[in-house]
Design an enzyme around this catalytic site. Structure first.
Site, PDB file in Angstrom:
ATOM      1  N   SER A 296       0.858  -1.184   0.000  1.00 20.29           N
ATOM      2  CA  SER A 296       0.000   0.000   0.000  1.00 20.29           C
ATOM      3  C   SER A 296       0.894   1.234   0.000  1.00 20.29           C
ATOM      4  O   SER A 296       1.738   1.383   0.888  1.00 20.29           O
ATOM      5  CB  SER A 296      -0.889  -0.041   1.243  1.00 20.29           C
ATOM      6  OG  SER A 296      -1.668   1.124   1.337  1.00 20.29           O
TER       7      SER A 296
ATOM      8  N   LYS B  56      -0.949  -0.908  -4.450  1.00 20.53           N
ATOM      9  CA  LYS B  56      -2.175  -0.156  -4.107  1.00 20.53           C
ATOM     10  C   LYS B  56      -1.783   1.287  -3.863  1.00 20.53           C
ATOM     11  O   LYS B  56      -0.915   1.566  -3.034  1.00 20.53           O
ATOM     12  CB  LYS B  56      -2.802  -0.780  -2.863  1.00 20.53           C
ATOM     13  CG  LYS B  56      -3.813   0.092  -2.119  1.00 20.53           C
ATOM     14  CD  LYS B  56      -4.574  -0.715  -1.097  1.00 20.53           C
ATOM     15  CE  LYS B  56      -4.757   0.028   0.212  1.00 20.53           C
ATOM     16  NZ  LYS B  56      -5.493  -0.767   1.220  1.00 20.53           N
ATOM     17  N   LEU B  57      -2.445   2.195  -4.600  1.00 22.02           N
ATOM     18  CA  LEU B  57      -2.179   3.624  -4.414  1.00 22.02           C
ATOM     19  C   LEU B  57      -3.280   4.228  -3.555  1.00 22.02           C
ATOM     20  O   LEU B  57      -4.468   4.040  -3.835  1.00 22.02           O
ATOM     21  CB  LEU B  57      -2.148   4.345  -5.761  1.00 22.02           C
ATOM     22  CG  LEU B  57      -1.126   3.865  -6.795  1.00 22.02           C
ATOM     23  CD1 LEU B  57      -1.240   4.726  -8.054  1.00 22.02           C
ATOM     24  CD2 LEU B  57       0.298   3.922  -6.236  1.00 22.02           C
ATOM     25  N   LYS B  58      -2.878   4.962  -2.546  1.00 14.29           N
ATOM     26  CA  LYS B  58      -3.852   5.735  -1.773  1.00 14.29           C
ATOM     27  C   LYS B  58      -4.261   6.926  -2.628  1.00 14.29           C
ATOM     28  O   LYS B  58      -3.410   7.596  -3.222  1.00 14.29           O
ATOM     29  CB  LYS B  58      -3.218   6.210  -0.463  1.00 14.29           C
ATOM     30  CG  LYS B  58      -2.971   5.080   0.528  1.00 14.29           C
ATOM     31  CD  LYS B  58      -4.292   4.519   1.049  1.00 14.29           C
ATOM     32  CE  LYS B  58      -4.082   3.639   2.267  1.00 14.29           C
ATOM     33  NZ  LYS B  58      -5.364   3.117   2.788  1.00 14.29           N
TER      34      LYS B  58
ATOM     35  N   ASP C  64      -7.154   3.007  -3.165  1.00 11.66           N
ATOM     36  CA  ASP C  64      -7.904   3.023  -1.908  1.00 11.66           C
ATOM     37  C   ASP C  64      -8.162   4.467  -1.505  1.00 11.66           C
ATOM     38  O   ASP C  64      -7.221   5.241  -1.320  1.00 11.66           O
ATOM     39  CB  ASP C  64      -7.090   2.305  -0.818  1.00 11.66           C
ATOM     40  CG  ASP C  64      -7.846   2.185   0.501  1.00 11.66           C
ATOM     41  OD1 ASP C  64      -9.021   2.606   0.572  1.00 11.66           O
ATOM     42  OD2 ASP C  64      -7.258   1.668   1.477  1.00 11.66           O
TER      43      ASP C  64
ATOM     44  N   ASN D  36     -10.277   5.398   1.189  1.00 10.85           N
ATOM     45  CA  ASN D  36     -10.616   5.569   2.616  1.00 10.85           C
ATOM     46  C   ASN D  36     -11.760   6.579   2.829  1.00 10.85           C
ATOM     47  O   ASN D  36     -11.620   7.521   3.617  1.00 10.85           O
ATOM     48  CB  ASN D  36      -9.387   5.976   3.429  1.00 10.85           C
ATOM     49  CG  ASN D  36      -8.381   4.850   3.583  1.00 10.85           C
ATOM     50  OD1 ASN D  36      -7.323   4.896   2.979  1.00 10.85           O
ATOM     51  ND2 ASN D  36      -8.720   3.818   4.362  1.00 10.85           N
TER      52      ASN D  36
ATOM     53  N   GLU E  79     -11.089   0.690  -3.719  1.00  4.77           N
ATOM     54  CA  GLU E  79     -11.445   0.342  -2.343  1.00  4.77           C
ATOM     55  C   GLU E  79     -12.093   1.528  -1.635  1.00  4.77           C
ATOM     56  O   GLU E  79     -11.542   2.633  -1.622  1.00  4.77           O
ATOM     57  CB  GLU E  79     -10.146  -0.086  -1.625  1.00  4.77           C
ATOM     58  CG  GLU E  79     -10.296  -0.508  -0.187  1.00  4.77           C
ATOM     59  CD  GLU E  79      -8.941  -0.936   0.409  1.00  4.77           C
ATOM     60  OE1 GLU E  79      -7.956  -1.121  -0.349  1.00  4.77           O
ATOM     61  OE2 GLU E  79      -8.864  -1.061   1.641  1.00  4.77           O
TER      62      GLU E  79
ATOM     63  N   ASP F 204     -13.935  -1.822   2.465  1.00  2.82           N
ATOM     64  CA  ASP F 204     -13.056  -1.972   3.625  1.00  2.82           C
ATOM     65  C   ASP F 204     -13.854  -1.503   4.850  1.00  2.82           C
ATOM     66  O   ASP F 204     -14.526  -2.321   5.523  1.00  2.82           O
ATOM     67  CB  ASP F 204     -11.769  -1.150   3.400  1.00  2.82           C
ATOM     68  CG  ASP F 204     -10.836  -1.089   4.604  1.00  2.82           C
ATOM     69  OD1 ASP F 204     -11.187  -1.595   5.688  1.00  2.82           O
ATOM     70  OD2 ASP F 204      -9.730  -0.514   4.496  1.00  2.82           O
TER      71      ASP F 204
ATOM     72  N   LYS G  86     -10.178  -7.182   7.336  1.00  3.85           N
ATOM     73  CA  LYS G  86      -9.221  -6.807   8.381  1.00  3.85           C
ATOM     74  C   LYS G  86      -9.761  -7.355   9.694  1.00  3.85           C
ATOM     75  O   LYS G  86     -10.838  -6.941  10.139  1.00  3.85           O
ATOM     76  CB  LYS G  86      -9.114  -5.287   8.503  1.00  3.85           C
ATOM     77  CG  LYS G  86      -8.371  -4.614   7.380  1.00  3.85           C
ATOM     78  CD  LYS G  86      -8.306  -3.119   7.611  1.00  3.85           C
ATOM     79  CE  LYS G  86      -7.665  -2.434   6.427  1.00  3.85           C
ATOM     80  NZ  LYS G  86      -7.801  -0.969   6.511  1.00  3.85           N
TER      81      LYS G  86
ATOM     82  N   GLY H 114      -4.422  -4.538   5.834  1.00  4.20           N
ATOM     83  CA  GLY H 114      -3.398  -4.315   6.850  1.00  4.20           C
ATOM     84  C   GLY H 114      -3.642  -3.000   7.556  1.00  4.20           C
ATOM     85  O   GLY H 114      -4.368  -2.131   7.049  1.00  4.20           O
TER      86      GLY H 114
HETATM   87  O1  OSB Z   1      -7.386   1.488   4.435  1.00  4.05           O
HETATM   88  O2  OSB Z   1      -6.204  -0.207   4.086  1.00  4.05           O
HETATM   89  C1  OSB Z   1      -6.380   0.861   4.675  1.00  4.05           C
HETATM   90  C2  OSB Z   1      -3.327   1.633   6.845  1.00  4.05           C
HETATM   91  C3  OSB Z   1      -3.920   2.217   7.944  1.00  4.05           C
HETATM   92  C4  OSB Z   1      -5.282   2.386   7.932  1.00  4.05           C
HETATM   93  C5  OSB Z   1      -6.047   1.962   6.851  1.00  4.05           C
HETATM   94  C6  OSB Z   1      -5.457   1.359   5.763  1.00  4.05           C
HETATM   95  C7  OSB Z   1      -4.060   1.234   5.745  1.00  4.05           C
HETATM   96  C8  OSB Z   1      -3.317   0.704   4.623  1.00  4.05           C
HETATM   97  C9  OSB Z   1      -1.978   0.099   4.938  1.00  4.05           C
HETATM   98  O3  OSB Z   1      -3.657   0.800   3.481  1.00  4.05           O
HETATM   99  C10 OSB Z   1      -1.949  -1.349   4.775  1.00  4.05           C
HETATM  100  C11 OSB Z   1      -0.685  -1.955   5.335  1.00  4.05           C
HETATM  101  O4  OSB Z   1       0.295  -2.041   4.589  1.00  4.05           O
HETATM  102  O5  OSB Z   1      -0.684  -2.359   6.512  1.00  4.05           O
HETATM  103 MG    MG Z   2      -8.539   0.467   2.986  1.00  5.61          MG
END
Ligand code: OSB
Ligand code: MG
Length: 368
Positions: free
Chosen positions: A135, A161-163, A189, A191, A214, A239, A263, A291
């Protein structure tokens, strides 16, 4: 098994790269560990909450408070505890799934160690190794992003995976596609950073042949996820919205997702995570293991979960070195684009006492 005491311990690990998401930026991982001590041995769990209630409503100071005031005391006063009994015993306390998950995992680990069984076996995990993904946080510039992605591809990560967030979406995704080509498995992703007004904008991501998008919308806004699926060819993954096996079943029956990120902390533990897996498998919905920037304690357990047969997509399971200069367990490494599932009893790892002492910022012993 009698629970004789629980230790809460906070460890602070500096991140090798600051991790920026649509909800904030982290420079260190302040992780909360739970050690359950029983008459047959001890076990470990990691609470995946972060410092602020910005990913979900949970946050680490709150997790410490609810654990010591409401979750640990009833288990300490019980004549005996079992891992499957933890959920029902704590069901009067609403929410706080990450805190509950950490406590249940510590008890499950103790139980499995006493019985000599690995967590992977307990959950029905069959894979010896699992494919790794990574990520990638939001960066200040495109060259920085391309540099970081290039390093991960060299390290063997098969899936990137790109935020994304408003203002950092089509352009960085296009840049990564242009630079690394169509063969890289790419997903994004958000969020929960977008709203219903962004539906048409997000559909433009279809041009980049993504594996999935995501959680673009609010956790309670399943309707927008349904609508995005109707106008876009990019598979939609949930998620934050999936907080239980029931929530997964609801989302699937409402056509709100193509894929689910599981998760364990978000759903209240590994036993519920396995139930989410089962619901998804029954509906033909692929899953992958998410994660939360775990230390080796949480990573070991996530690997056991990801060994289950429905985990057909690479997870956010990266090497310890992707996050930390020194982990509190033996470092997890990437070999041939995969990571080995621990085979020892319980979660299969134990924190290194010296590394643990160095990283500890606070601890508290709660006796029976
Ligand atoms: O949305 O997946 C998520 C980290 C912290 C909170 C939310 C997320 C994430 C990650 C990191 O995307 C995933 C990892 O490498 O642990
Ligand atoms: Mg996520």
């Amino acid at each position: 098994m009698k629970l004789t005491g629980v230790e809460l311990r906070r460890v602070e690990l500096p991140l090798v790269t600051p991790f920026r998401t649509s909800f904030g930026i982290e420079y260190t991982r302040d992780a909360l560990l739970v050690r359950a001590v029983t008459d047959t041995g001890e076990g470990w769990g990691e609470c995946v909450s972060i410092d602020e209630p910005t990913y979900s409503s949970e946050y680490t100071d709150g997790a410490v408070d609810v654990l010591r005031r409401f979750l640990i005391p009833p288990l300490l006063s019980a004549d005996s505890v079992t891992a499957i009994g933890v959920g029902p015993a704590l069901s009067a306390i609403k929410g706080h799934r990450m805190a509950k998950a950490a406590l249940e995992t510590a008890i499950l680990d103790a139980e499995l160690r006493a019985g000599g069984m690995s967590l992977a076996n307990r959950l029905g995990g069959t894979a010896a190794t699992v494919p790794v993904g990574v990520s990638v946080g939001i960066r200040d510039t495109l060259p920085e992003l391309l540099d970081e992605v290039s390093g991960y591809l060299e390290d063997g990560y098969r899936r990137i995976k790109l935020k994304i967030a408003p203002g950092w979406d089509l352009v960085p995704v296009a840049a990564v596609r242009d630079h690394f080509g169509r063969d890289v498995v790419l997903q994004v992703d958000a969020n929960t950073a977008y709203g219903p007004a962004d539906l048409r904008h997000l559909a433009k991501l279809d041009a980049f042949d993504l594996l999935l998008i995501e959680q673009p919308f609010d956790e309670e806004d399943l309707r927008s996820h349904v609508r995005l699926r109707a106008i876009s060819s990019t598979p939609v993954c949930l998620d934050e919205s999936v907080v239980s096996a029931r929530a997964a079943a609801d989302a699937i029956s409402w056509d709100a997702c193509d894929i689910v990120n599981i998760k364990p902390g978000r759903v209240g533990g590994y036993l519920e995570a396995a139930r989410v897996h089962d619901v998804c498998v029954a509906h033909g919905i692929p899953v992958w293991c998410g994660g939360m920037v775990e230390t080796g304690v949480g990573r070991a357990a996530n690997l056991a979960l990801a060994a289950m047969p429905g985990f057909t997509l690479p997870g956010d399971i990266s090497a310890s070195a992707r996050y930390f200069a020194t982990d509190i367990t033996e470092p997890f490494v990437v070999e041939d684009s995969t990571m080995r599932v621990p085979t020892g009893p319980g979660i299969g790892v134990t924190p290194d006492p010296d590394a643990l002492t160095t990283a500890t910022t606070w601890h508290e012993w709660i006796p029976a």
